[in-house]
Design an enzyme around this catalytic site. Sequence first.
Site, PDB file in Angstrom:
ATOM      1  N   HIS A 166       2.618  -3.072   2.314  1.00 45.33           N
ATOM      2  CA  HIS A 166       3.062  -3.458   0.931  1.00 45.33           C
ATOM      3  C   HIS A 166       2.486  -2.387  -0.185  1.00 45.33           C
ATOM      4  O   HIS A 166       3.127  -2.432  -1.177  1.00 45.33           O
ATOM      5  CB  HIS A 166       2.342  -4.655   0.193  1.00 45.33           C
ATOM      6  CG  HIS A 166       3.074  -5.829   1.198  1.00 45.33           C
ATOM      7  ND1 HIS A 166       4.380  -6.482   0.693  1.00 45.33           N
ATOM      8  CD2 HIS A 166       3.259  -6.191   2.533  1.00 45.33           C
ATOM      9  CE1 HIS A 166       4.641  -7.439   1.533  1.00 45.33           C
ATOM     10  NE2 HIS A 166       3.971  -7.277   2.686  1.00 45.33           N
ATOM     11  N   ASP A 374       1.684   2.562  -7.505  1.00 46.28           N
ATOM     12  CA  ASP A 374       1.742   1.194  -7.201  1.00 46.28           C
ATOM     13  C   ASP A 374       2.954   1.185  -5.977  1.00 46.28           C
ATOM     14  O   ASP A 374       3.892   1.980  -6.113  1.00 46.28           O
ATOM     15  CB  ASP A 374       2.408   0.176  -8.421  1.00 46.28           C
ATOM     16  CG  ASP A 374       2.309  -1.186  -8.291  1.00 46.28           C
ATOM     17  OD1 ASP A 374       1.871  -1.685  -7.341  1.00 46.28           O
ATOM     18  OD2 ASP A 374       2.206  -1.675  -9.373  1.00 46.28           O
TER      19      ASP A 374
HETATM   20  C1  GDG Z   1       1.238  -5.903  -4.154  1.00 47.03           C
HETATM   21  C2  GDG Z   1       1.492  -4.111  -4.130  1.00 47.03           C
HETATM   22  C3  GDG Z   1       3.876  -4.534  -4.324  1.00 47.03           C
HETATM   23  C4  GDG Z   1       2.131 -14.964 -10.833  1.00 47.03           C
HETATM   24  N1  GDG Z   1       1.051 -15.047 -11.807  1.00 47.03           N
HETATM   25  C5  GDG Z   1       0.602 -13.850 -12.252  1.00 47.03           C
HETATM   26  C6  GDG Z   1       1.421 -12.794 -11.596  1.00 47.03           C
HETATM   27  N2  GDG Z   1       2.089 -13.429 -10.668  1.00 47.03           N
HETATM   28  C7  GDG Z   1       2.947 -12.755  -9.705  1.00 47.03           C
HETATM   29  C8  GDG Z   1       4.044 -11.633 -10.594  1.00 47.03           C
HETATM   30  C9  GDG Z   1       4.442 -10.968  -9.340  1.00 47.03           C
HETATM   31  C10 GDG Z   1       3.203 -10.820  -8.577  1.00 47.03           C
HETATM   32  O1  GDG Z   1       2.248 -12.004  -8.811  1.00 47.03           O
HETATM   33  C11 GDG Z   1       2.449  -9.346  -8.732  1.00 47.03           C
HETATM   34  O2  GDG Z   1       3.105  -8.477  -8.101  1.00 47.03           O
HETATM   35  P1  GDG Z   1       2.930  -6.911  -8.148  1.00 47.03           P
HETATM   36  O3  GDG Z   1       4.008  -6.345  -7.142  1.00 47.03           O
HETATM   37  O4  GDG Z   1       3.365  -6.557  -9.412  1.00 47.03           O
HETATM   38  O5  GDG Z   1       1.560  -6.509  -7.855  1.00 47.03           O
HETATM   39  P2  GDG Z   1       0.656  -6.721  -6.492  1.00 47.03           P
HETATM   40  O6  GDG Z   1      -0.134  -7.884  -6.700  1.00 47.03           O
HETATM   41  O7  GDG Z   1      -0.291  -5.493  -6.747  1.00 47.03           O
HETATM   42  O8  GDG Z   1       1.224  -6.552  -5.176  1.00 47.03           O
HETATM   43  C12 GDG Z   1       2.596  -4.082  -4.976  1.00 47.03           C
HETATM   44  C13 GDG Z   1       3.576  -6.170  -3.846  1.00 47.03           C
HETATM   45  O9  GDG Z   1       2.258  -6.115  -3.179  1.00 47.03           O
HETATM   46  C14 GDG Z   1       4.740  -6.668  -2.965  1.00 47.03           C
HETATM   47  O10 GDG Z   1       4.914  -5.939  -1.859  1.00 47.03           O
HETATM   48  O11 GDG Z   1       5.091  -4.672  -5.388  1.00 47.03           O
HETATM   49  O12 GDG Z   1       2.988  -2.828  -5.267  1.00 47.03           O
HETATM   50  O13 GDG Z   1       0.460  -3.790  -5.042  1.00 47.03           O
HETATM   51  O14 GDG Z   1       5.551 -11.437  -8.294  1.00 47.03           O
HETATM   52  O15 GDG Z   1       4.983 -12.764 -10.851  1.00 47.03           O
HETATM   53  N3  GDG Z   1       1.216 -11.900 -11.863  1.00 47.03           N
HETATM   54  C15 GDG Z   1       0.194 -11.697 -12.902  1.00 47.03           C
HETATM   55  N4  GDG Z   1      -0.435 -12.469 -13.612  1.00 47.03           N
HETATM   56  C16 GDG Z   1      -0.111 -13.797 -13.380  1.00 47.03           C
HETATM   57  O16 GDG Z   1      -0.744 -14.410 -13.993  1.00 47.03           O
HETATM   58  N5  GDG Z   1       0.098 -10.029 -13.095  1.00 47.03           N
END
Ligand code: GDG
Length: 466
Positions: A166, A374
């Site tokens: 990921h 990212d």
């Molecule tokens: C890793 C990789 C890759 C729910 N509440 C909050 C929150 N969420 C959800 C968001 C979004 C998810 O969390 C965050 O996903 P991201 O992709 O932005 O980031 P990572 O956690 O770093 O995920 C990344 C992913 O895996 C999937 O393969 O895209 O590159 O690092 O769905 O709705 N998010 C936040 N605050 C909350 O309160 N920030």
Amino acid sequence: MAAVNRKWSFVVAANRLPVRRVWEGDTARWVPSPGGLVSALRPVMSGNPDAVWAGWTGVPGPGAEPFEVDGFQCHPVSVSQGELQLFYEGFSNATLWPLFHDALVPPEYHRTWWDAYRTVNQRYAATVADLAAPSATVWIHDYHLLLVPGLLRTARPDLRIGFFLHIPFPARELYIRLPWRAAIIDGLLGADLIGLQTQLGADNFRRAAARVTGAKIIGKTIHHEGRATRVDAIPIGIDTGRIARLAADPAVQARATEIRHTLGSPGTVLLGVDRLDYTKGIDARLRAFKELLSEGRLSAEDCIMVQIAEPSRSQVTGYAEVRNSVEQLVGDVNGNFGVMGRPVVHYLHQSQPIEELVAMYQMADVMLVTPLRDGMNLVAKEYVASRADNTGVLVLSEFTGAAQELKTAELINPHDIEGLKTAMEAAVHRSDDEAGVAMKAMRRVVRTNTAQRWAEGFLTRLEACR
Ligand code: GDG
């Protein structure tokens, strides 16, 4: 209840089970976790009598009995308190995470962490080997479990093994610093198919594998010790249908209006939503915003910024530092440009439910997604999926996987503060027509490449291997 000792023809292994524990008074129960992976796998797992998910419950200590939540059969793998520190906070999040994100903070190399990482990976591999029926398909996820494909291949040569990373795979020159570089490549090459978020990640992995093991690369396939591993870019999507349904929900829309009103009905709202992580570039966007205000290019009367920073990994090196720097910048901007009762940056260091996030996406004119690196960034895709009326501007870092797909976003280099400022200023002043054309193109992408399609696509390619 998932029966003990039974065998499954489809096994998923990830650091965490697809559930989290919620407490109501004194009683706890399991509910499905929010998030892309669970939604992506729901169609192939939930209610499937032949599918099981192996992972940690999130509670340290001896593993619980298998259980079922919302149609997902869950098989807990135990992780002790000590292992949590060495394997999870240590090797996974203070060695691999920074190394794979371009060494934005220096990765730490400790042999005790590596030993714990190997031990926990062996436990996962043994669990999966035990759960899998003859010739079963196994799908392993992410950087916590890099050794599992190889360990599993040795124990169970009959299995069809897929692995998805990921996070980014770094440039070879960085990767080869890792003292255990060969063991990890060997571990991954136990898989029949390795999926990465981007072509760059796939290229980096093939180049590292060739250099470290002497493996032969033919096209997209790595040939090593009589086996073939296909390496492909298979970018993850979001549950677009769910986000669209929330965006159409009158209660969410009313909340969006209410938030905007609470902010003092400003001309423009800029929004950031991230885990509080040094990879996400939160300080870069705050610095750019501060300079735009002090140069008079944006006005604090007109522009309000909201930053949601979900608490994350507070025990791991680098996280307290990024929190300090972000909070100092927020204080700086508000101290200099706020007026009584009206801060310029609204900062919440709190986790928000998805309904609240979608309301925020809907009320924000400009979405700031500025990571230094990212793997994908699902927030960028969720913003786009929430903009049913084709309004809104996405400012997006080139160093996200999402930038490979959302090509009509306002693409920026977060290291270039002047460039970021120019893009933010332009985004604030973008005409509705121009923004609409860009947003429509991005909405086509997120409607097409959904989480569910990603999972199907990965599994179809995996079936085609061997
Ligand atoms: C890793 C990789 C890759 C729910 N509440 C909050 C929150 N969420 C959800 C968001 C979004 C998810 O969390 C965050 O996903 P991201 O992709 O932005 O980031 P990572 O956690 O770093 O995920 C990344 C992913 O895996 C999937 O393969 O895209 O590159 O690092 O769905 O709705 N998010 C936040 N605050 C909350 O309160 N920030």
